[in-house]
Write a protein that holds these residues in place. Structure first.
Motif, PDB file in Angstrom:
ATOM      1  N   LEU A 121      56.823  17.814  45.269  1.00 49.60           N
ATOM      2  CA  LEU A 121      55.876  18.312  46.180  1.00 49.60           C
ATOM      3  C   LEU A 121      54.319  17.558  45.423  1.00 49.60           C
ATOM      4  O   LEU A 121      53.496  17.009  46.303  1.00 49.60           O
ATOM      5  N   ASP A 122      54.212  17.902  44.125  1.00 46.35           N
ATOM      6  CA  ASP A 122      52.761  17.201  43.682  1.00 46.35           C
ATOM      7  C   ASP A 122      52.974  15.570  43.832  1.00 46.35           C
ATOM      8  O   ASP A 122      51.916  14.931  44.375  1.00 46.35           O
ATOM      9  N   HIS A 123      54.051  15.108  43.538  1.00 53.09           N
ATOM     10  CA  HIS A 123      54.295  13.809  43.560  1.00 53.09           C
ATOM     11  C   HIS A 123      54.181  13.148  45.044  1.00 53.09           C
ATOM     12  O   HIS A 123      53.511  12.290  45.371  1.00 53.09           O
ATOM     13  N   ALA A 124      54.651  13.969  45.909  1.00 54.44           N
ATOM     14  CA  ALA A 124      54.778  13.757  47.373  1.00 54.44           C
ATOM     15  C   ALA A 124      53.413  13.599  47.889  1.00 54.44           C
ATOM     16  O   ALA A 124      52.860  12.662  48.652  1.00 54.44           O
ATOM     17  N   TYR A 125      52.615  14.639  47.535  1.00 57.52           N
ATOM     18  CA  TYR A 125      50.968  14.786  47.991  1.00 57.52           C
ATOM     19  C   TYR A 125      50.567  13.525  47.466  1.00 57.52           C
ATOM     20  O   TYR A 125      49.594  12.942  48.056  1.00 57.52           O
ATOM     21  N   MET A 126      50.744  13.182  46.185  1.00 57.24           N
ATOM     22  CA  MET A 126      49.702  12.264  45.362  1.00 57.24           C
ATOM     23  C   MET A 126      50.109  10.997  46.188  1.00 57.24           C
ATOM     24  O   MET A 126      49.082  10.212  46.312  1.00 57.24           O
ATOM     25  N   TRP A 127      51.415  10.501  46.325  1.00 61.14           N
ATOM     26  CA  TRP A 127      51.517   9.343  47.034  1.00 61.14           C
ATOM     27  C   TRP A 127      51.187   9.238  48.444  1.00 61.14           C
ATOM     28  O   TRP A 127      50.654   8.228  48.964  1.00 61.14           O
ATOM     29  N   ALA A 128      50.919  10.285  49.071  1.00 65.27           N
ATOM     30  CA  ALA A 128      50.371  10.258  50.580  1.00 65.27           C
ATOM     31  C   ALA A 128      48.717  10.037  50.319  1.00 65.27           C
ATOM     32  O   ALA A 128      48.298   9.368  51.179  1.00 65.27           O
ATOM     33  N   LEU A 129      48.225  10.496  49.291  1.00 66.66           N
ATOM     34  CA  LEU A 129      46.976  10.145  49.194  1.00 66.66           C
ATOM     35  C   LEU A 129      46.632   9.100  48.664  1.00 66.66           C
ATOM     36  O   LEU A 129      45.642   8.226  49.013  1.00 66.66           O
ATOM     37  N   VAL A 130      47.619   8.334  47.670  1.00 62.84           N
ATOM     38  CA  VAL A 130      47.491   6.890  47.418  1.00 62.84           C
ATOM     39  C   VAL A 130      47.443   6.081  48.777  1.00 62.84           C
ATOM     40  O   VAL A 130      46.767   5.160  48.861  1.00 62.84           O
ATOM     41  N   GLY A 131      48.599   6.280  49.647  1.00 64.73           N
ATOM     42  CA  GLY A 131      48.490   5.550  51.085  1.00 64.73           C
ATOM     43  C   GLY A 131      47.324   5.749  51.578  1.00 64.73           C
ATOM     44  O   GLY A 131      46.703   4.754  52.333  1.00 64.73           O
ATOM     45  N   GLY A 132      46.503   6.987  51.783  1.00 60.70           N
ATOM     46  CA  GLY A 132      45.172   7.059  52.543  1.00 60.70           C
ATOM     47  C   GLY A 132      44.081   6.276  51.696  1.00 60.70           C
ATOM     48  O   GLY A 132      43.166   5.530  52.494  1.00 60.70           O
ATOM     49  N   GLU A 133      44.027   6.143  50.365  1.00 55.27           N
ATOM     50  CA  GLU A 133      43.211   5.379  49.629  1.00 55.27           C
ATOM     51  C   GLU A 133      43.438   4.037  49.964  1.00 55.27           C
ATOM     52  O   GLU A 133      42.412   3.160  49.905  1.00 55.27           O
ATOM     53  N   MET A 134      44.730   3.545  50.153  1.00 54.66           N
ATOM     54  CA  MET A 134      44.916   2.150  50.573  1.00 54.66           C
ATOM     55  C   MET A 134      44.727   1.673  51.974  1.00 54.66           C
ATOM     56  O   MET A 134      45.124   0.627  52.397  1.00 54.66           O
ATOM     57  N   GLY A 135      44.462   2.653  52.806  1.00 56.18           N
ATOM     58  CA  GLY A 135      44.177   2.459  54.052  1.00 56.18           C
ATOM     59  C   GLY A 135      45.381   2.587  55.143  1.00 56.18           C
ATOM     60  O   GLY A 135      45.380   2.250  56.303  1.00 56.18           O
ATOM     61  N   LEU A 136      46.312   3.108  54.704  1.00 58.01           N
ATOM     62  CA  LEU A 136      47.674   3.478  55.547  1.00 58.01           C
ATOM     63  C   LEU A 136      47.470   4.866  56.591  1.00 58.01           C
ATOM     64  O   LEU A 136      46.626   5.742  56.003  1.00 58.01           O
ATOM     65  N   ALA A 137      48.221   4.900  57.526  1.00 61.47           N
ATOM     66  CA  ALA A 137      47.939   6.147  58.453  1.00 61.47           C
ATOM     67  C   ALA A 137      48.902   7.191  57.835  1.00 61.47           C
ATOM     68  O   ALA A 137      50.088   6.868  57.365  1.00 61.47           O
ATOM     69  N   ILE A 138      48.111   8.132  57.330  1.00 63.67           N
ATOM     70  CA  ILE A 138      48.814   9.240  56.728  1.00 63.67           C
ATOM     71  C   ILE A 138      48.569  10.638  57.751  1.00 63.67           C
ATOM     72  O   ILE A 138      47.724  10.435  58.390  1.00 63.67           O
ATOM     73  N   ALA A 139      48.954  11.760  57.415  1.00 67.63           N
ATOM     74  CA  ALA A 139      48.874  13.019  58.046  1.00 67.63           C
ATOM     75  C   ALA A 139      47.148  13.218  57.627  1.00 67.63           C
ATOM     76  O   ALA A 139      46.742  12.851  56.686  1.00 67.63           O
ATOM     77  N   LYS A 140      46.899  14.236  58.474  1.00 65.92           N
ATOM     78  CA  LYS A 140      45.331  14.545  58.434  1.00 65.92           C
ATOM     79  C   LYS A 140      45.260  15.485  57.485  1.00 65.92           C
ATOM     80  O   LYS A 140      46.320  16.264  56.869  1.00 65.92           O
ATOM     81  N   GLU A 141      43.939  15.542  56.779  1.00 62.79           N
ATOM     82  CA  GLU A 141      43.860  16.331  55.703  1.00 62.79           C
ATOM     83  C   GLU A 141      44.309  17.910  55.617  1.00 62.79           C
ATOM     84  O   GLU A 141      45.282  18.560  55.113  1.00 62.79           O
TER      85      GLU A 141
END
Length: 290
Positions: free
Chosen positions: A220-240
């Motif tokens: 889960l830490d890794h999944a959360y981290m990659w979701a945040l990476v996606g957000g940093e790169m402008g990808l559409a991810i789940a809201k905070e």
């Protein structure tokens, strides 16, 4: 020099430069028309002199010219991809009723069927190609022999690219999640930071796949981290708020992972990603289910 005025020589230079730019645009158009005149076979049956799918048609014409000059498998593969893009555009254009020129619809329909024929021809010509990208394409089209060929290349340098590693990952995603994750990270490691389709399509697909694959095995830490990476790169991810529900943790830990995600996003975008960067995530007190 009087800074408030442009001197005559500078004005002349600007005018000359503007003329060159304009003539360059016109020359580009004339060159495209001249190409069709000199090599009528590359424009035949296309919807020339029609505003629909103009950009796709022009790209295809020039790529066909490249194939005339150098009929390599990779050039033919590029022609195949552009022909499919042209056909997709023409599928919509062929439905358009033209009130002033009914012949346009017939021209578009003929161009569409011509594109279908060309796709079939090119796929037939490439069915025995040994180029990895073409082998992978044939597998995605349902060729199981191509899949066997593709998998044999797994540990070779021929698949050392973001696209090919992502292709391998799509095969293993339902068979071996850990191996899938390793392949996805290799895909990022091969990325050099340049623009184009790799940046626009492949890398976003890799990031989203890493979040999904890690989540599916309880990392889960890794999944959360990659979701945040996606957000940093402008990808559409789940809201905070949704991410907080999916990945409950102390705020201090959340901030630590966010800092790591920021570092990794910057590394990926700069073409400097290395799988060892995840060691800092592993150094945190365990919060995963695995």
């Amino acid at each position: 020099m009087n800074k408030g005025h442009i001197t005559l020589p500078v004005k002349v230079a600007i005018a000359a430069f503007s003329t060159l730019l304009l003539s360059g645009c016109f020359e580009s158009n004339r060159s495209s028309a001249q190409l069709c005149e000199n090599y009528p076979q590359i424009c035949e049956k296309l919807n020339v002199n029609d505003g629909q799918c103009r950009h796709e048609r022009t790209d295809l014409i020039w790529l066909r010219f490249d194939v005339v000059k150098k009929p390599s498998d990779l050039n033919k593969f590029d022609e195949l991809q552009l022909t499919k893009k042209y056909a997709k555009c023409m599928e919509s254009a062929a439905q358009i009723e033209t009130t002033t020129l009914k012949s346009k619809k017939t021209l578009r329909t003929e161009a569409l069927f011509h594109a279908y024929d060309e796709i079939e021809r090119l796929e037939q010509e490439l069915k025995n190609s040994y180029q990895p990208s073409i082998i992978y394409y044939r597998w995605t089209q349902g060729d199981q022999d191509a899949l066997e060929q593709f998998l044999k290349l797994e540990e070779t340098e021929y698949l050392d690219s973001p696209e090919m590693q992502l292709g391998l990952a799509t095969y293993y995603v339902d068979k071996d999640k850990l191996h899938t994750i390793d392949l996805l990270m290799k895909s990022l490691a091969f990325y050099d930071g340049r623009g184009g389709s790799t940046k626009e399509k492949t890398i976003p697909d890799v990031i989203k796949s890493l979040a999904t694959a890690n989540h599916s095995i309880g990392k889960l830490d890794h999944a959360y981290m990659w979701a945040l990476v996606g957000g940093e790169m402008g990808l559409a991810i789940a809201k905070e708020q949704q991410l907080k529900l999916l990945y409950p943790m102390e705020d201090s830990r959340r901030h630590q992972i966010a800092d790591i995600a920021d570092d990794i996003a910057s590394a990926v975008e700069g073409g400097d990603f290395n799988a060892n960067m995840l060691h800092q995530l592993g150094a945190l007190p365990s919060n995963d289910n695995s």
